[in-house]
Scaffold this active site. Structure first.
Site, PDB file in Angstrom:
ATOM      1  N   SER A   1       0.806  -1.228   0.000  1.00  0.00           N
ATOM      2  CA  SER A   1       0.000   0.000   0.000  1.00  0.00           C
ATOM      3  C   SER A   1       0.839   1.278   0.000  1.00  0.00           C
ATOM      4  CB  SER A   1      -0.965  -0.007   1.190  1.00  0.00           C
ATOM      5  OG  SER A   1      -1.933  -0.998   0.992  1.00  0.00           O
TER       6      SER A   1
ATOM      7  N   GLY B   1     -15.131 -19.960  -0.098  1.00  0.00           N
ATOM      8  CA  GLY B   1     -14.815 -19.281   1.153  1.00  0.00           C
ATOM      9  C   GLY B   1     -15.985 -18.428   1.606  1.00  0.00           C
ATOM     10  N   ALA B   2     -16.050 -18.170   2.904  1.00  0.00           N
ATOM     11  CA  ALA B   2     -17.159 -17.370   3.453  1.00  0.00           C
ATOM     12  C   ALA B   2     -16.669 -16.525   4.622  1.00  0.00           C
ATOM     13  CB  ALA B   2     -18.302 -18.296   3.888  1.00  0.00           C
ATOM     14  N   GLY B   3     -15.461 -15.989   4.480  1.00  0.00           N
ATOM     15  CA  GLY B   3     -14.897 -15.168   5.551  1.00  0.00           C
ATOM     16  C   GLY B   3     -15.181 -13.690   5.336  1.00  0.00           C
ATOM     17  N   GLY B   4     -14.393 -12.861   6.011  1.00  0.00           N
ATOM     18  CA  GLY B   4     -14.591 -11.412   5.965  1.00  0.00           C
ATOM     19  C   GLY B   4     -14.475 -10.866   4.551  1.00  0.00           C
TER      20      GLY B   4
ATOM     21  N   LEU C   1      -8.599 -13.911  -5.147  1.00  0.00           N
ATOM     22  CA  LEU C   1      -8.460 -12.632  -4.437  1.00  0.00           C
ATOM     23  C   LEU C   1      -7.039 -12.408  -3.955  1.00  0.00           C
ATOM     24  CD1 LEU C   1     -11.607 -12.153  -2.151  1.00  0.00           C
ATOM     25  CD2 LEU C   1     -11.324 -11.638  -4.553  1.00  0.00           C
TER      26      LEU C   1
ATOM     27  N   LYS D   1      -9.861  -5.387  10.322  1.00  0.00           N
ATOM     28  CA  LYS D   1     -10.981  -4.766   9.607  1.00  0.00           C
ATOM     29  C   LYS D   1     -12.249  -4.670  10.468  1.00  0.00           C
ATOM     30  CE  LYS D   1      -9.285  -5.705   4.977  1.00  0.00           C
ATOM     31  NZ  LYS D   1      -9.537  -6.273   3.647  1.00  0.00           N
TER      32      LYS D   1
ATOM     33  N   ASP E   1     -13.039  -2.686  -0.695  1.00  0.00           N
ATOM     34  CA  ASP E   1     -12.630  -3.981  -1.265  1.00  0.00           C
ATOM     35  C   ASP E   1     -13.586  -4.444  -2.368  1.00  0.00           C
ATOM     36  OD1 ASP E   1     -10.376  -4.313   0.317  1.00  0.00           O
ATOM     37  OD2 ASP E   1     -11.503  -5.262   1.933  1.00  0.00           O
TER      38      ASP E   1
ATOM     39  N   ASN F   1     -11.957  -0.902   5.659  1.00  0.00           N
ATOM     40  CA  ASN F   1     -10.542  -0.868   5.272  1.00  0.00           C
ATOM     41  C   ASN F   1     -10.048   0.564   5.055  1.00  0.00           C
ATOM     42  OD1 ASN F   1     -11.560  -0.137   2.782  1.00  0.00           O
ATOM     43  ND2 ASN F   1     -10.220  -1.493   1.622  1.00  0.00           N
TER      44      ASN F   1
END
Ligand code: ATR
Length: 274
Positions: A19, A129-132, A217, A68, A104, A89
């Site tokens: 970043s 996936g099923a996270g943040g 991702l 986050k 995001d 974020n």
């Protein structure tokens, strides 16, 4: 305090974060005078570090893993998309009031739709996936009116919870990996941490329709395990480097009111990683 407006990214670990380079490139290209640092607060020390940053005159923060949700709780106000994502974020200092946003989802969308030119409307989409991260991308993806979105996750309850949470935004189904047999998709998005954990998900061979596409991702200098699986099956595939730069561009636009060009920055980062 005088000098350029101060920004930073908070995460732990943070050494790997690109970043600061991305925002330095945006600032140079748009003629904006800013400083942008990286910082790794203790895992239980986000709020104290953010408080110190903003009371010291900081203008804005990017927030990455594992903070986050902490950033969501820290913000005085949240944008609608941050509320829906349950994660932040991007924090901005508005005369002492800290506003939390998430870029995001829009970053992914800009990469898929604008940079890569992949169709999303009326498509059959699978998310692994099923996270943040998934919670952050579902809103913008469903806004593109796919035919349906299937969320497959190791812990099926989390996939079912997300499908319920976003039910009013589109046609969503939650399942576990064993339920993918016999299903086929136009686009598969990998948001599972399996690859990062050095594991390969056991996916059915014919999960991609002819002409199907694959997006991961995450990104690395070498193709991820998921992209290696996709290589002989997909007509096109991409890692998350474009999304990384696009979410940063959206944060920059929120802070500075100027939208930077991203193509050169994505290409430069790609060269650097190679
Ligand atoms: P992120 O912010 O990247 O989404 P997260 O919220 O911790 O991170 O979510 C990680 C995701 O990767 C989850 O969907 C997780 O599955 P579980 O909900 O079952 O834990 C998935 N994941 C991580 N390691 C995995 C593995 N070895 N195999 C399969 N899925 C994995």
């Amino acid at each position: 305090m005088s000098g350029p407006d101060r920004y930073a990214v908070f995460g732990n670990p943070i050494a790997q974060s690109r970043s600061p380079d991305i925002h330095a490139a945006f600032a140079a290209a748009t003629g904006q005078a800013i400083s942008y640092d990286r910082c790794a607060p203790a895992v239980d020390g986000f709020a104290a570090a953010a408080e110190q940053f903003f009371t010291g005159g900081g203008a804005g923060l990017n927030v990455t893993m594992p903070f986050k949700q902490d950033a969501c709780a820290f913000a005085d106000q949240l944008t609608e998309r941050a509320k829906l994502a349950g994660a932040v974020n991007t924090l901005s200092n508005h005369d002492g009031a800290i506003v939390g946003d998430t870029t995001d989802g829009v970053g992914l969308l800009r990469d898929l739709r604008d940079n890569l030119g992949w169709p999303l409307a009326a498509q059959k989409i699978l998310i692994l996936g099923a996270g943040g991260a998934v919670r952050g991308i579902l809103g913008p993806l469903l806004d593109e009116l796919p035919q349906h979105v299937v969320i497959a996750n190791r812990t099926v309850g989390k996939a079912l919870d997300l499908a319920k949470l976003f039910a009013e935004h589109g046609y969503l189904i939650g399942c576990d990996y064993t339920m993918l047999d016999g299903q086929q998709f136009d686009l598969i998005i990998n948001a599972s941490g399996a690859g990062l954990a050095g594991e390969q998900l056991a996916l059915p061979d014919d999960l991609l329709l002819p002409g199907g596409r694959a997006y991961d991702l995450t990104y690395a200098s070498e193709p991820t395990a998921f992209l290696r699986w996709a290589a002989p099956r997909a007509t096109a595939s991409a890692d998350g480097l474009g999304m990384l730069v696009e979410q940063a561009a959206e944060s920059f636009a929120i802070w500075r009111g100027v939208r930077p060009e991203t193509a050169e920055v994505i290409a430069g980062l790609r060269r650097f990683m190679a």
